[in-house]
Design an enzyme around this catalytic site. Sequence first.
Site, PDB file in Angstrom:
ATOM      1  N   LEU A  74      43.362  42.654  35.533  1.00  0.00           N
ATOM      2  CA  LEU A  74      44.073  41.603  36.004  1.00  0.00           C
ATOM      3  C   LEU A  74      44.110  41.455  37.603  1.00  0.00           C
ATOM      4  O   LEU A  74      43.960  42.375  38.349  1.00  0.00           O
ATOM      5  CB  LEU A  74      45.704  41.805  35.534  1.00  0.00           C
ATOM      6  CG  LEU A  74      46.060  41.593  34.216  1.00  0.00           C
ATOM      7  CD1 LEU A  74      47.744  41.956  34.124  1.00  0.00           C
ATOM      8  CD2 LEU A  74      45.694  40.438  33.713  1.00  0.00           C
ATOM      9  N   ASP A  75      44.154  40.155  37.885  1.00  0.00           N
ATOM     10  CA  ASP A  75      44.000  40.276  39.559  1.00  0.00           C
ATOM     11  C   ASP A  75      45.044  40.656  40.235  1.00  0.00           C
ATOM     12  O   ASP A  75      46.272  40.856  39.453  1.00  0.00           O
ATOM     13  CB  ASP A  75      43.993  38.467  39.734  1.00  0.00           C
ATOM     14  CG  ASP A  75      42.592  37.779  39.371  1.00  0.00           C
ATOM     15  OD1 ASP A  75      41.701  38.524  39.186  1.00  0.00           O
ATOM     16  OD2 ASP A  75      42.516  36.578  39.372  1.00  0.00           O
ATOM     17  N   PHE A  76      44.954  41.171  41.282  1.00  0.00           N
ATOM     18  CA  PHE A  76      45.937  41.590  42.229  1.00  0.00           C
ATOM     19  C   PHE A  76      47.328  40.833  42.277  1.00  0.00           C
ATOM     20  O   PHE A  76      48.587  41.223  41.947  1.00  0.00           O
ATOM     21  CB  PHE A  76      45.557  41.582  43.839  1.00  0.00           C
ATOM     22  CG  PHE A  76      46.606  41.747  44.753  1.00  0.00           C
ATOM     23  CD1 PHE A  76      47.125  43.094  44.824  1.00  0.00           C
ATOM     24  CD2 PHE A  76      46.901  40.861  45.693  1.00  0.00           C
ATOM     25  CE1 PHE A  76      48.403  43.156  45.818  1.00  0.00           C
ATOM     26  CE2 PHE A  76      47.966  41.095  46.739  1.00  0.00           C
ATOM     27  CZ  PHE A  76      48.581  42.371  46.704  1.00  0.00           C
TER      28      PHE A  76
END
Length: 303
Positions: free
Chosen positions: A66-68
Site C-alpha cells: 500500500l502507498d505510504f
Amino acid sequence: MEPGRVENLSVVYQSRDFLVVNKHWDLRIDSRMWRETPTLQKQLRHHFPELADPDTYYGFRFCHQLDFSTSGALCVALNKAAAGSAYKCFKERRVTKAYLALQVRGHVQESRMTINYAIGRNSTEGRAHTMCIEGTEGCENPKPSLTELVVLEHGLYAGDPVSKVLLQPLTGRTHQLRVHCSALSHPVVGDLTYGQASDQEDQPFRMMLHAFYLRIPTHSECVEACTPDPFVPALDACWSPHTLVQSLDQLVQVLRAAPDPDPTEGCPVPCSTPTPPSKPPETEAQQASCLQWLSEWTLEPDH
C-alpha cells in the site's frame, strides 16, 4: 487525528498462515531506510517478534503493498508456503480488493462507471517517480488498467463538494486508483501528487484513500477482511455527507457473496470449500518472479 505509533497496530484477521492488519495512513512498510520513524515492520516486530524472519527483505512476507499515504487492509504471510499461495492468487488475478475514497472538485455525476485508461510511467522531468495515463506527454509503456467506481454519498469536505466512492481495481498498476481518479478530474482529497494542489496549507491531515475490503482465496484458506470505514463524520468533522446514493453495507454483502475472479480457464476455488494445499519447493526462478511481481506494488516516492 493521531499519527501512527509502534504500539497501535490493528489486526483484523489472523490465522496460522496469515495476518491482515489495518495499516495506518502515512506509515511506511520498510524500516531499513526510515529508521527514525514508526513503520509497519516495526509495529509487527513489536507485537509479533516471534514471527519475524531475518531471511526476508522486510522481516515479514508482505503479500502486496500500500502507498505510504494509503490506509487499510494489508496481508502478511507467516511462512513461505502461505506466501507462495497468496502470490499465485495475485498472479492469477483472483484477489478481490475494494477501496474507499473521498473525491474532490465537484460531485461525481454517474452513480457507477468503469474507468478504462491505460497507465504508464511518467518520464517528464521532475515527475519520474509518478504514473500517468496513455496520451499524456512523457507517458512510457502504458498498460491496460481498469477500475470500477460506485458512488456512495455526496457531501462537503471543509465546505467543498466531495463524493465518497467505492473503488475496485481490476488490474494492479502502481498508483492506479489515484491516477484514475485524477483522470476523471475528481482527484482523491489530500492527494498532493495527483491532485495538483496549489495551497498545501489548506490540505486535510491525510490522503482520503483507504483499503476497505480484501479477499485472497488461497487453496488452504480464504483470507477475507473488512476494515472499519474511516470516512465518517464522527472521525472527521470536516466531512459532512448530505445525500446517500448507495448503501456501503449492501455493497459489502455483494462483495462477500460474489464468486472469486477466475480469469484462467480452470475451476474457481470458492472461499467456502478450500482444498488441501500443494507445497512444492520454491525455486530461484519463482523467487525472482515474486520479486518482479512485488515491484508492481511500489511504495510512494517522496522525491
